[in-house]
Design an enzyme around this catalytic site. Structure first.
Site, short mmCIF file in Angstrom:
data_model
loop_
_atom_site.label_atom_id
_atom_site.label_comp_id
_atom_site.label_asym_id
_atom_site.label_seq_id
_atom_site.Cartn_x
_atom_site.Cartn_y
_atom_site.Cartn_z
N ASP A 138 25.30 25.55 2.60
CA ASP A 138 25.01 26.11 3.85
C ASP A 138 25.36 26.13 4.84
OD1 ASP A 138 22.09 26.75 4.94
OD2 ASP A 138 22.30 25.25 5.46
N CYS A 205 7.42 44.64 -10.14
CA CYS A 205 7.09 43.10 -9.29
C CYS A 205 6.97 42.36 -7.52
CB CYS A 205 7.49 41.88 -10.19
SG CYS A 205 7.20 40.25 -9.18
N CYS A 208 6.31 38.40 -4.65
CA CYS A 208 6.65 37.60 -3.53
C CYS A 208 6.58 38.41 -1.86
CB CYS A 208 8.36 37.32 -3.32
SG CYS A 208 9.16 39.30 -4.11
N CYS A 212 3.51 37.06 0.94
CA CYS A 212 4.36 36.19 1.84
C CYS A 212 2.95 36.24 3.29
CB CYS A 212 5.75 37.08 2.57
SG CYS A 212 5.76 36.31 4.84
N CYS A 228 9.79 34.44 9.16
CA CYS A 228 8.88 33.28 7.78
C CYS A 228 9.19 32.37 8.22
CB CYS A 228 11.24 33.90 7.02
SG CYS A 228 10.97 32.76 5.71
N CYS A 255 8.83 26.72 3.30
CA CYS A 255 8.01 27.46 2.86
C CYS A 255 8.14 28.25 1.74
CB CYS A 255 7.18 28.66 3.70
SG CYS A 255 6.36 29.69 2.82
N CYS A 258 7.10 32.38 -1.34
CA CYS A 258 7.28 33.04 -2.78
C CYS A 258 8.45 33.28 -3.93
CB CYS A 258 8.34 34.43 -1.28
SG CYS A 258 9.94 33.62 -0.67
N CYS A 262 6.72 33.72 -8.08
CA CYS A 262 7.70 34.15 -8.98
C CYS A 262 7.69 33.59 -10.36
CB CYS A 262 9.14 34.09 -8.52
SG CYS A 262 10.53 35.11 -9.62
#
Ligand code: B12
Ligand code: SF4
Length: 374
Positions: A138, A205, A208, A212, A228, A255, A258, A262
């Site tokens: 990350d 689709c 998501c 939101c 976000c 959060c 989304c 899915c």
């Protein structure tokens, strides 16, 4: 230990074994080559120019390394990318509490995954002393999802997350960069995982994007991070824009909306990772507890080793004010009034006090206008 089905696209056995032995369920090898042409770099710079990174200045500072592994390790030839599944079912949440994103229920994944990658890296260094290695999870300029897609462990969905055939998108990523030239796993392996049917999102689709609440996913594969909820509750340390507060609903930290909607996440598996199964923050936090935390020492004692530490005590108090209003927590009015009028003792920093007072006053006014409507 809950059994876990790993997925490794074709990689040399001796490497697969190292990752498998560390309980890593996804692993693949990407070539350490930037994407052809300048399209990706240009696209990313445009994204920054439009201010979609909000106050995450590090995304701007590190832009040069986004698609350039050699900026992290000179002579880098290959990237060994691993994914660690963190999915758990969400239990019923009591009243007076706010939600925590799943990745943050247990121990901080940076520690859990980082430690394992470091152990693997040490073994590789012993075995191949003439080569260089670096590991990250990350906290790297690298576009982890891009290189993970190149390694064949998934594809980037319309919510921008990497989706695998094994765990859906419920996994975190980490990697080892090396100067070794390794045989790479093919990106088409990702499509193979989906039985060649869903190596991409289902055609029509948009679940998501539709779900939101703050409109952060403004187009397929496109995110305005500054809207976000994950950014607002974790990364952003200042005031939360008033027009986005209602959209935060009951999210205190991160959060998952989304990901929850899915359809490809039917492929989830409950994690077997004891670090994630132990509840440090847990799936919800009590708003009264957060609003009553008067010192950083109390906060550290309660949340040491949890990802929640990243938002900090003041950030979590700010989030709790917003969630209190959004969930109609009228029982918190006395405490919110103390925070709003400056009589509560919790910080000596005038900027922090001003921010909390403003969010608390907003929450009081929202709760009161709700009362007058009924
Ligand atoms: C900054 C950041 C955030 C920001 C921005 C999110 C984002 N989607 O980029 C915020 C704070 C909002 C965030 C939130 C979350 N994050 Co985050 N985040 C990062 C971080 C550190 C950098 C990502 C980044 O540079 N984003 C900026 C965008 C613009 O860069 P980009 O992805 O390269 O974007 C380009 C592509 O999307 C490209 N593109 C790619 N494919 C396609 C296809 C088409 C057709 C088009 C048009 C464009 C396109 O266009 C963009 C512009 O250049 C990464 C770790 C890392 N080092 O990569 C983790 C990372 C992406 N986050 C992660 C997680 C888990 C989350 C959350 C789920 C946490 C939570 N539950 O709250 C949420 C998910 C929200 C979401 N829908 O993305 C994981 C994702 C794992 C996975 N399975 O994909 C990562 C990889 C961390 C990790 N090591 O595991 N995150
Ligand atoms: S994590 Fe939540 S706020 Fe962020 S893009 Fe997904 S649904 Fe929107």
């Amino acid at each position: 230990m809950i059994s876990q089905q790993p997925y490794f696209p074709p990689v040399p056995d001796h490497l697969a074994e190292l990752f498998h032995a560390e309980g890593l369920g996804l692993m693949g090898i990407a070539p350490a080559v930037p994407p052809a042409g300048s399209e990706h770099d240009d696209d990313y710079r445009t994204w920054l120019e439009r201010g979609f990174h909000g106050s995450m200045a590090y995304l701007q500072r590190h832009a040069h390394g986004k698609y350039h592994p050699e900026a992290m390790l000179p002579g880098c030839r290959s990237i060994l990318i691993a994914g660690l599944n963190y999915y758990q079912h969400a239990p019923e949440r009591p009243a007076g509490a706010g939600r925590i994103a799943r990745y943050a229920w247990g121990r901080d994944y940076h520690k859990t995954l980082g430690k394992r990658l470091l152990r693997i890296r040490r073994r590789l260094e012993e075995r191949f002393p003439d080569h260089g290695f670096r590991n990250f999870t990350d906290a790297t300029p690298l576009a982890e999802r891009y290189f993970a897609e190149q390694a064949g462990i998934g594809f980037q969905g319309r919510n921008t997350l990497l989706i695998s055939g094994q765990y859906g998108s419920w996994f975190v990523l980490g990697e080892i960069l090396t100067t070794m030239e390794l045989s790479v796993s093919s990106p088409s392996a990702a499509a193979g995982q989906f039985g060649n049917r869903h190596g991409a999102c289902p055609r029509s689709c948009t679940k998501c994007i539709d779900v939101c609440p703050t409109g952060a996913l403004y187009a397929p594969h496109r995110i305005d991070a500054s809207r976000c909820i994950s950014y607002l509750t974790i990364e952003h340390s200042g005031s939360i824009p008033v027009e986005l507060r209602r959209g935060m609903r009951d999210w205190l930290f991160g959060c998952d909306l989304c990901q929850e909607v899915c359809p490809l996440n039917v492929r989830r598996q409950v994690t077997g990772e004891s670090d994630f199964l132990q509840a440090r923050a847990g799936d919800h936090l009590d708003l009264t507890e957060l609003l009553a935390m008067e010192s950083d020492k109390d906060f550290l004692q309660r949340f040491a080793g949890s990802p929640v530490m990243r938002a900090g005590r003041i950030g979590m108090m700010r989030n709790a004010c917003v969630v209190a209003a959004n969930t109609g927590a009228h029982e918190l009015l006395p405490r919110l009034r103390q925070l709003a009028d400056g009589t509560a003792r919790y910080s000596a920093d005038p900027a922090e006090r001003a921010m909390i007072a403003e969010h608390a006053a907003w929450a009081v006014s929202e709760l009161m206008s709700e009362t007058s409507r009924h």
